[in-house]
Design a protein around this motif. Structure first.
Motif, PDB file in Angstrom:
ATOM      1  N   THR A  75     -28.442 -20.349  55.588  1.00  0.00           N
ATOM      2  CA  THR A  75     -27.898 -19.014  55.352  1.00  0.00           C
ATOM      3  C   THR A  75     -27.373 -18.427  56.658  1.00  0.00           C
ATOM      4  O   THR A  75     -27.749 -18.861  57.749  1.00  0.00           O
ATOM      5  N   ASN A  76     -26.531 -17.439  56.540  1.00  0.00           N
ATOM      6  CA  ASN A  76     -26.007 -16.759  57.716  1.00  0.00           C
ATOM      7  C   ASN A  76     -27.150 -16.073  58.477  1.00  0.00           C
ATOM      8  O   ASN A  76     -27.164 -16.056  59.702  1.00  0.00           O
ATOM      9  N   ASN A  77     -28.111 -15.537  57.740  1.00  0.00           N
ATOM     10  CA  ASN A  77     -29.270 -14.906  58.369  1.00  0.00           C
ATOM     11  C   ASN A  77     -30.057 -15.922  59.207  1.00  0.00           C
ATOM     12  O   ASN A  77     -30.446 -15.641  60.342  1.00  0.00           O
ATOM     13  N   THR A  78     -30.265 -17.110  58.665  1.00  0.00           N
ATOM     14  CA  THR A  78     -30.954 -18.171  59.404  1.00  0.00           C
ATOM     15  C   THR A  78     -30.158 -18.546  60.654  1.00  0.00           C
ATOM     16  O   THR A  78     -30.719 -18.703  61.734  1.00  0.00           O
ATOM     17  N   ARG A  79     -28.847 -18.658  60.505  1.00  0.00           N
ATOM     18  CA  ARG A  79     -27.980 -18.984  61.645  1.00  0.00           C
ATOM     19  C   ARG A  79     -28.171 -17.959  62.763  1.00  0.00           C
ATOM     20  O   ARG A  79     -28.279 -18.319  63.940  1.00  0.00           O
ATOM     21  N   LYS A  80     -28.264 -16.697  62.403  1.00  0.00           N
ATOM     22  CA  LYS A  80     -28.463 -15.636  63.394  1.00  0.00           C
ATOM     23  C   LYS A  80     -29.839 -15.738  64.054  1.00  0.00           C
ATOM     24  O   LYS A  80     -29.963 -15.554  65.271  1.00  0.00           O
ATOM     25  N   ILE A  81     -30.872 -16.059  63.275  1.00  0.00           N
ATOM     26  CA  ILE A  81     -32.228 -16.219  63.825  1.00  0.00           C
ATOM     27  C   ILE A  81     -32.259 -17.370  64.827  1.00  0.00           C
ATOM     28  O   ILE A  81     -32.865 -17.266  65.892  1.00  0.00           O
ATOM     29  N   LEU A  82     -31.585 -18.462  64.488  1.00  0.00           N
ATOM     30  CA  LEU A  82     -31.569 -19.633  65.366  1.00  0.00           C
ATOM     31  C   LEU A  82     -30.915 -19.338  66.718  1.00  0.00           C
ATOM     32  O   LEU A  82     -31.205 -20.003  67.702  1.00  0.00           O
ATOM     33  N   ALA A  83     -30.061 -18.329  66.780  1.00  0.00           N
ATOM     34  CA  ALA A  83     -29.343 -18.003  68.015  1.00  0.00           C
ATOM     35  C   ALA A  83     -29.963 -16.837  68.784  1.00  0.00           C
ATOM     36  O   ALA A  83     -29.577 -16.579  69.927  1.00  0.00           O
ATOM     37  N   ASP A  84     -30.924 -16.136  68.191  1.00  0.00           N
ATOM     38  CA  ASP A  84     -31.446 -14.895  68.761  1.00  0.00           C
ATOM     39  C   ASP A  84     -32.584 -15.145  69.754  1.00  0.00           C
ATOM     40  O   ASP A  84     -33.728 -15.382  69.370  1.00  0.00           O
ATOM     41  N   GLU A  85     -32.259 -15.067  71.033  1.00  0.00           N
ATOM     42  CA  GLU A  85     -33.261 -15.317  72.082  1.00  0.00           C
ATOM     43  C   GLU A  85     -34.329 -14.231  72.144  1.00  0.00           C
ATOM     44  O   GLU A  85     -35.374 -14.422  72.753  1.00  0.00           O
ATOM     45  N   LYS A  86     -34.091 -13.101  71.517  1.00  0.00           N
ATOM     46  CA  LYS A  86     -35.083 -12.024  71.496  1.00  0.00           C
ATOM     47  C   LYS A  86     -35.804 -11.964  70.140  1.00  0.00           C
ATOM     48  O   LYS A  86     -36.573 -11.056  69.881  1.00  0.00           O
ATOM     49  N   GLY A  87     -35.536 -12.942  69.292  1.00  0.00           N
ATOM     50  CA  GLY A  87     -36.069 -12.946  67.930  1.00  0.00           C
ATOM     51  C   GLY A  87     -37.331 -13.776  67.777  1.00  0.00           C
ATOM     52  O   GLY A  87     -38.106 -13.944  68.712  1.00  0.00           O
ATOM     53  N   ASP A  95     -38.063 -20.852  71.550  1.00  0.00           N
ATOM     54  CA  ASP A  95     -37.298 -21.794  72.363  1.00  0.00           C
ATOM     55  C   ASP A  95     -36.327 -22.590  71.479  1.00  0.00           C
ATOM     56  O   ASP A  95     -36.359 -22.469  70.260  1.00  0.00           O
ATOM     57  N   HIS A  96     -35.503 -23.361  72.120  1.00  0.00           N
ATOM     58  CA  HIS A  96     -34.589 -24.281  71.441  1.00  0.00           C
ATOM     59  C   HIS A  96     -33.671 -23.555  70.454  1.00  0.00           C
ATOM     60  O   HIS A  96     -33.689 -23.812  69.265  1.00  0.00           O
ATOM     61  N   TYR A  97     -32.872 -22.644  71.017  1.00  0.00           N
ATOM     62  CA  TYR A  97     -31.943 -21.851  70.231  1.00  0.00           C
ATOM     63  C   TYR A  97     -30.686 -22.646  69.924  1.00  0.00           C
ATOM     64  O   TYR A  97     -30.316 -23.544  70.671  1.00  0.00           O
ATOM     65  N   LEU A  98     -30.041 -22.281  68.848  1.00  0.00           N
ATOM     66  CA  LEU A  98     -28.757 -22.879  68.481  1.00  0.00           C
ATOM     67  C   LEU A  98     -27.768 -21.759  68.225  1.00  0.00           C
ATOM     68  O   LEU A  98     -28.014 -20.905  67.379  1.00  0.00           O
ATOM     69  N   THR A  99     -26.675 -21.773  68.943  1.00  0.00           N
ATOM     70  CA  THR A  99     -25.648 -20.765  68.736  1.00  0.00           C
ATOM     71  C   THR A  99     -24.473 -21.414  68.024  1.00  0.00           C
ATOM     72  O   THR A  99     -23.777 -22.254  68.603  1.00  0.00           O
ATOM     73  N   LEU A 100     -24.313 -21.050  66.771  1.00  0.00           N
ATOM     74  CA  LEU A 100     -23.247 -21.615  65.943  1.00  0.00           C
ATOM     75  C   LEU A 100     -22.503 -20.491  65.238  1.00  0.00           C
ATOM     76  O   LEU A 100     -23.124 -19.521  64.794  1.00  0.00           O
ATOM     77  N   ALA A 101     -21.190 -20.634  65.106  1.00  0.00           N
ATOM     78  CA  ALA A 101     -20.417 -19.727  64.260  1.00  0.00           C
ATOM     79  C   ALA A 101     -20.679 -20.119  62.813  1.00  0.00           C
ATOM     80  O   ALA A 101     -21.056 -21.263  62.525  1.00  0.00           O
ATOM     81  N   LYS A 102     -20.482 -19.181  61.925  1.00  0.00           N
ATOM     82  CA  LYS A 102     -20.706 -19.439  60.502  1.00  0.00           C
ATOM     83  C   LYS A 102     -19.959 -20.700  60.051  1.00  0.00           C
ATOM     84  O   LYS A 102     -20.522 -21.554  59.371  1.00  0.00           O
ATOM     85  N   GLU A 103     -18.715 -20.821  60.471  1.00  0.00           N
ATOM     86  CA  GLU A 103     -17.883 -21.968  60.072  1.00  0.00           C
ATOM     87  C   GLU A 103     -18.429 -23.288  60.625  1.00  0.00           C
ATOM     88  O   GLU A 103     -18.202 -24.343  60.050  1.00  0.00           O
ATOM     89  N   ASP A 104     -19.148 -23.222  61.755  1.00  0.00           N
ATOM     90  CA  ASP A 104     -19.734 -24.430  62.343  1.00  0.00           C
ATOM     91  C   ASP A 104     -20.718 -25.102  61.383  1.00  0.00           C
ATOM     92  O   ASP A 104     -20.949 -26.304  61.460  1.00  0.00           O
ATOM     93  N   LEU A 105     -21.303 -24.320  60.496  1.00  0.00           N
ATOM     94  CA  LEU A 105     -22.287 -24.867  59.561  1.00  0.00           C
ATOM     95  C   LEU A 105     -21.657 -25.743  58.488  1.00  0.00           C
ATOM     96  O   LEU A 105     -22.365 -26.445  57.768  1.00  0.00           O
ATOM     97  N   ASN A 106     -20.333 -25.722  58.387  1.00  0.00           N
ATOM     98  CA  ASN A 106     -19.660 -26.607  57.440  1.00  0.00           C
ATOM     99  C   ASN A 106     -19.542 -28.023  57.992  1.00  0.00           C
ATOM    100  O   ASN A 106     -19.257 -28.956  57.251  1.00  0.00           O
ATOM    101  N   GLU A 107     -19.751 -28.185  59.291  1.00  0.00           N
ATOM    102  CA  GLU A 107     -19.659 -29.499  59.932  1.00  0.00           C
ATOM    103  C   GLU A 107     -21.022 -30.174  59.797  1.00  0.00           C
ATOM    104  O   GLU A 107     -22.048 -29.607  60.178  1.00  0.00           O
TER     105      GLU A 107
END
Length: 164
Positions: A69-81, A85-97
């Protein structure tokens, strides 16, 4: 091993094996995550359709092979969330790959294992982790049963292939 007529699951075997090994090496769980669990999860989430969007009317809907989900994608990138550790910063469209989606999905599985372990007050099994990933705690008993049965059906097919 193909689970649908249109999509062949075996085309993702190398990505599944590679990302599973990578995250197992990073987190070093007592019991390693089995690539077949990931493959059965993908089969039950998207039928191996890398462009799958759970709800075509909602651009924030779960997407890709592991239905991130987009919410999960945001959690994976949020260093204050919630991740430590082990963050992933992806654009929404990146999840189609496929590679990005599998990488993010397996990272999220490890997070779901931590959540399930906290709730159970013991180290969650990978099956308990899959249930947490699928949201069985937050849906009806009938829907939870259906989600797990579908996953187990695919896992059994994979085990039969291994043993034949």
């Amino acid at each position: 091993l193909g689970f649908t007529k249109k999509y062949k699951g075996s085309q993702y075997d190398d990505l599944i094996a590679g990302w599973t090994k990578y995250w197992n090496d990073v987190f070093k769980p007592e019991t390693s995550l089995d690539p077949n669990l990931v493959k059965a999860l993908i089969a039950s989430e998207s039928g191996f359709d890398p462009k799958r969007l759970a709800n075509k009317k909602d651009k924030n809907s779960a997407r890709g092979l592991m239905q991130i989900t987009n919410n999960t994608r945001k959690i994976l990138a949020d260093e204050k969330g919630e991740l430590k550790d082990h963050y992933l910063t992806l654009a929404k469209e990146d999840l189609n790959e496929p590679s990005n989606n599998i990488c993010a999905g397996i990272r999220w599985l490890f997070r779901k294992r931590a959540i399930a372990s906290d709730l159970l007050k013991k180290t969650a099994t990978w099956e308990e982790t899959i249930a947490e990933f699928k949201g069985t705690r937050t849906t009806t008993k009938a829907r939870a049963k259906e989600l797990i049965e579908r996953f187990n059906e695919y896992l059994e097919k994979l085990k039969k292939c291994e043993n034949s």
